[in-house]
Design a protein around this motif. Structure first.
Motif, PDB file in Angstrom:
ATOM      1  N   LYS A   1       0.865  -1.143  -0.034  1.00  0.00           N
ATOM      2  CA  LYS A   1       0.304  -0.091  -0.127  1.00  0.00           C
ATOM      3  C   LYS A   1       0.794   1.388   0.071  1.00  0.00           C
ATOM      4  N   GLU A   2       1.875   1.196   0.721  1.00  0.00           N
ATOM      5  CA  GLU A   2       2.819   2.545   0.711  1.00  0.00           C
ATOM      6  C   GLU A   2       3.468   2.829  -0.612  1.00  0.00           C
TER       7      GLU A   2
ATOM      8  N   ARG B   1       1.441   3.230  -3.125  1.00  0.00           N
ATOM      9  CA  ARG B   1       0.325   4.038  -3.683  1.00  0.00           C
ATOM     10  C   ARG B   1       0.832   5.603  -3.408  1.00  0.00           C
ATOM     11  N   THR B   2       1.647   5.863  -2.463  1.00  0.00           N
ATOM     12  CA  THR B   2       1.749   7.238  -1.856  1.00  0.00           C
ATOM     13  C   THR B   2       3.506   7.481  -2.388  1.00  0.00           C
ATOM     14  N   PHE B   3       4.356   6.780  -2.319  1.00  0.00           N
ATOM     15  CA  PHE B   3       5.686   6.910  -2.758  1.00  0.00           C
ATOM     16  C   PHE B   3       6.136   6.248  -4.037  1.00  0.00           C
TER      17      PHE B   3
ATOM     18  N   CYS C   1       6.561  -0.111   5.979  1.00  0.00           N
ATOM     19  CA  CYS C   1       5.875   1.341   6.183  1.00  0.00           C
ATOM     20  C   CYS C   1       6.907   2.227   6.425  1.00  0.00           C
ATOM     21  N   THR C   2       6.451   3.490   6.501  1.00  0.00           N
ATOM     22  CA  THR C   2       7.384   4.514   6.763  1.00  0.00           C
ATOM     23  C   THR C   2       7.579   4.531   8.327  1.00  0.00           C
TER      24      THR C   2
ATOM     25  N   ILE D   1      10.608  11.263   5.903  1.00  0.00           N
ATOM     26  CA  ILE D   1       9.656  10.219   5.991  1.00  0.00           C
ATOM     27  C   ILE D   1       9.982   9.312   7.144  1.00  0.00           C
TER      28      ILE D   1
ATOM     29  N   HIS E   1       9.834  16.942  -4.722  1.00  0.00           N
ATOM     30  CA  HIS E   1      10.175  16.910  -3.446  1.00  0.00           C
ATOM     31  C   HIS E   1      11.408  17.611  -3.252  1.00  0.00           C
TER      32      HIS E   1
END
Length: 183
Positions: A45-46, A48-50, A81-82, A113, A151
């Protein structure tokens, strides 16, 4: 490919410091070192963000070569995860060791992060349980990445350090560590 090379150069500057600190801490019986690796499956899932990173069975998801010789003497954690505090193993070990700890020094990437999330969770854990543990994230020992118009490395690093300072996390290099890192 150029972005990956640039990233490795920026973050790679930390490696000599990490090796020196690992040597220093492992020579002292009352000290310990934890190595944390990020590891993801393609459907994590992470991702999807990074951007895609540290995929399982790639070199990105492994302990770096320079620290591999130490890995049989360190605590080793893998996270998806982060935030390493979200792993059952890390949380369990922290609870078992907390009363003996005086300082947790965080090095690595990415400042805004994984480092920020771990540091904030650690200071919250320390505060919740009234432990006398200093959480330290020295600016010299962390780094993040730069992607133009996406970023900004300097901006995100500064925001992360501002948040950490506000939470009571120390960002200066402790004197004993300064001595270790000076050539």
């Amino acid at each position: 490919m150029k972005k990956i090379k640039d990233l490795l150069l920026v973050i790679g500057r930390l490696i000599p410091y990490q090796v020196l600190l690992t040597d220093y801490y492992l020579c002292k019986p009352e000290k310990m070192v934890a190595l944390v690796t990020d590891i993801h499956q393609k459907n994590s899932k992470e991702l999807r963000t990074f951007p895609s990173h540290c995929l399982e069975d790639t070199t990105e998801s492994c302990i770096i070569d320079e620290l591999k010789p130490y890995s049989n003497k360190t605590l080793n954690y893998q996270k998806n995860c982060t935030n390493v505090m979200e792993t059952d193993e890390f949380r369990r070990d922290l609870k078992e060791m907390a009363s003996d700890l005086k300082r947790i020094l965080i090095t690595g990437c990415c400042t805004d992060i994984c480092v920020l999330n771990a540091a904030l969770s650690l200071i919250n854990f320390v505060n919740e349980h009234n432990y006398d543990i200093d959480i330290v994230v020295p600016k010299l020992l962390v780094e993040t990445y730069q992607i133009e118009k996406v970023h900004d490395r300097d901006r995100f690093s500064q925001m992360a350090f501002d948040l950490m300072k506000q939470a009571g996390i120390e960002t200066k290099l402790p004197m004993d560590i300064q001595k270790v890192l000076k050539p």
